[in-house]
Design an enzyme around this catalytic site. Sequence first.
Site, short mmCIF file in Angstrom:
data_model
loop_
_atom_site.label_atom_id
_atom_site.label_comp_id
_atom_site.label_asym_id
_atom_site.label_seq_id
_atom_site.Cartn_x
_atom_site.Cartn_y
_atom_site.Cartn_z
N ASN A 169 -0.96 6.52 2.34
CA ASN A 169 -1.54 7.32 0.92
C ASN A 169 -2.62 8.04 0.63
O ASN A 169 -3.85 7.60 1.47
CB ASN A 169 -1.40 5.70 0.20
N GLU A 227 -1.41 -4.81 3.00
CA GLU A 227 -1.83 -4.06 4.50
C GLU A 227 -1.90 -5.03 5.45
O GLU A 227 -2.67 -5.91 6.21
CB GLU A 227 -3.70 -3.38 4.27
N SER A 258 -4.97 6.02 -2.00
CA SER A 258 -4.86 4.99 -2.00
C SER A 258 -5.92 4.55 -3.00
O SER A 258 -7.56 4.53 -2.04
CB SER A 258 -4.98 4.27 -0.75
N SER A 259 -6.28 3.78 -3.39
CA SER A 259 -7.23 2.97 -4.20
C SER A 259 -8.02 2.02 -2.93
O SER A 259 -7.64 1.34 -2.75
CB SER A 259 -6.65 1.89 -4.87
N SER A 278 1.12 -1.16 0.16
CA SER A 278 0.25 -0.12 -0.11
C SER A 278 1.41 1.51 0.02
O SER A 278 1.52 0.88 1.23
CB SER A 278 -1.63 0.22 1.24
N GLY A 279 0.59 2.25 -0.93
CA GLY A 279 1.48 3.39 -1.62
C GLY A 279 2.13 3.61 -1.96
O GLY A 279 3.18 4.31 -1.92
N THR A 286 -0.96 2.56 -8.47
CA THR A 286 -2.48 3.78 -9.53
C THR A 286 -1.36 4.82 -10.55
O THR A 286 -1.74 4.22 -11.56
CB THR A 286 -3.18 4.32 -8.54
N GLY A 334 -2.62 -2.92 -2.43
CA GLY A 334 -1.29 -3.69 -1.66
C GLY A 334 -1.49 -4.40 -0.69
O GLY A 334 -2.81 -3.82 0.49
#
Length: 518
Positions: A79, A345, A82-83, A31-32, A36, A343
């Site tokens: 993030n 997490e 974040s998606s 994540s981050g 994306t 991602g």
Amino acid sequence: RAPHVYALAARVYQKAMASGMDQAIVVSGESGAGKTETTKHLLHFVAEATNAAREQLHERVMGTNPITESFGCARTVRNDNSSRFGKFVQLAFSSSGKLDGAHLQTYLLEKSRVVHFGAGESSFHALYEACAGSEETVLEGDGRAFARHASDFAYLCPSADAGKDGKSGMGGKGGKGDDGADVERDVELDRAHFDATRDALLAVGLDPAQHAQLLELVFGILHLGNLDFGASEEAEIAEIAESEDEADSALGRASALLHVPAAKLRDGLCLRRFKAGSEWVSASNTAVFAADVRHALAKQLYEYAFAWLISVINSALSPSSKTSATSARASAGPRIGCVDVFGFENFSLNSLEQLCINFANEKLQRLFIGVLFEATSAVYAQEGVKVEQTDAGNNQPVIDLIGGTPTSLMAMLTEECIFPKGSDTLFLQKADRAHRGNAAYKEQRSSATEFVLQHFAGPVTYTVTGFLAKNKDPVSQDLLVLLQGSSSSLVSMLAKQGPALKSQNQSSASASASGGAS
């Protein structure tokens, strides 16, 4: 040069054209990590470098980003953008190599974020952007203005006394985390993003009236969050008794924005109907249960709206239909698919959402190991080439533990939801007994609500509080029937077609890629 994102995109396109075979790109990372943004650069390069078979198709493909980022992204502790959903983008090419269309498929929208988010995080960008960018006149409707500042809404300021007595806070505060810390929002930036999203929506086919209805729906969801069901055992809309005018209450505003009668909305939230013998009987919900019904309705409406927006995007990007089906098949070229998922997490509080996200990442890791190591080693062995064996790890046991066997965590959770007296605690107790001794599962004897899974990326502690409610996520059928009769064509359509839109969005695209790059 590789591993530059443009070099990878060029290689994939060249391989697709040379072989005539579909290709897949998997964008992975924590994540981050920038998945994306990387996906946006990949799509931009392919669309720009290949030209488009139809005028403005390239602009339409890239122009959908503001929509998906606004309604599907949010701030997390790692993030700012974040998606909170996974997506599979498929680009279709003609036999001559020109971009001819695109299709977007989405998965696992984190709809719980509509009603709750963690410390230092925020809800979906679209909710704040609507507050910052909407004009008050758009929401006046029957002559009264509606609250439209982020600090007016409990869903955006969960720890604040928002929406009470007409109180309005500072517009610069996007909300608070669970620890009460302010999550700063740049209101001017939100306003600019609102304008960009509106322009993108109009570009893919929404008309101004539909955009206005979408805006009403967003504020209707936010006003649902301001309902107060009182402190007594039986649910009641407590604020109505204190208000001289029901229309000025959160219930009145929510019902006006959703275009349904306030009394029927109140009954749908505070009462439940069941059949006793041959007659239907009504009983009062508890205040806690009524609040859960409200949350479920808000989440479902947002998820249906998201699915609808994806269907609008796909209609705008669908391959050209000017030719007959026979000639279209004959002239069709390969496709390039790009997978962009959450991602891995591991937060301070990990719930069912993180379990699903990390399960998806485990499956991707398994695919990665299978394609890059095991399949290659098998080819070497077949050809008699001796190579040093590489231990890439085997995460199949944790995949089976989460969702691959009848005693997996997901199967046990589904079973627990069926039992009338099922609970999060009972689910955890059964999981502890079933998987005691499993190297991938660790029982937390010091906690009655936690367990630990050993993922390929490291151990993650999960809290089971809310697992059953999130898995069941029941939406009152009485409320859905009420919304089907809404005088808003958008709300009525979503209540009637929402499940079909969601199902179509998740299953209509074919992810059949014969070759791949990652």
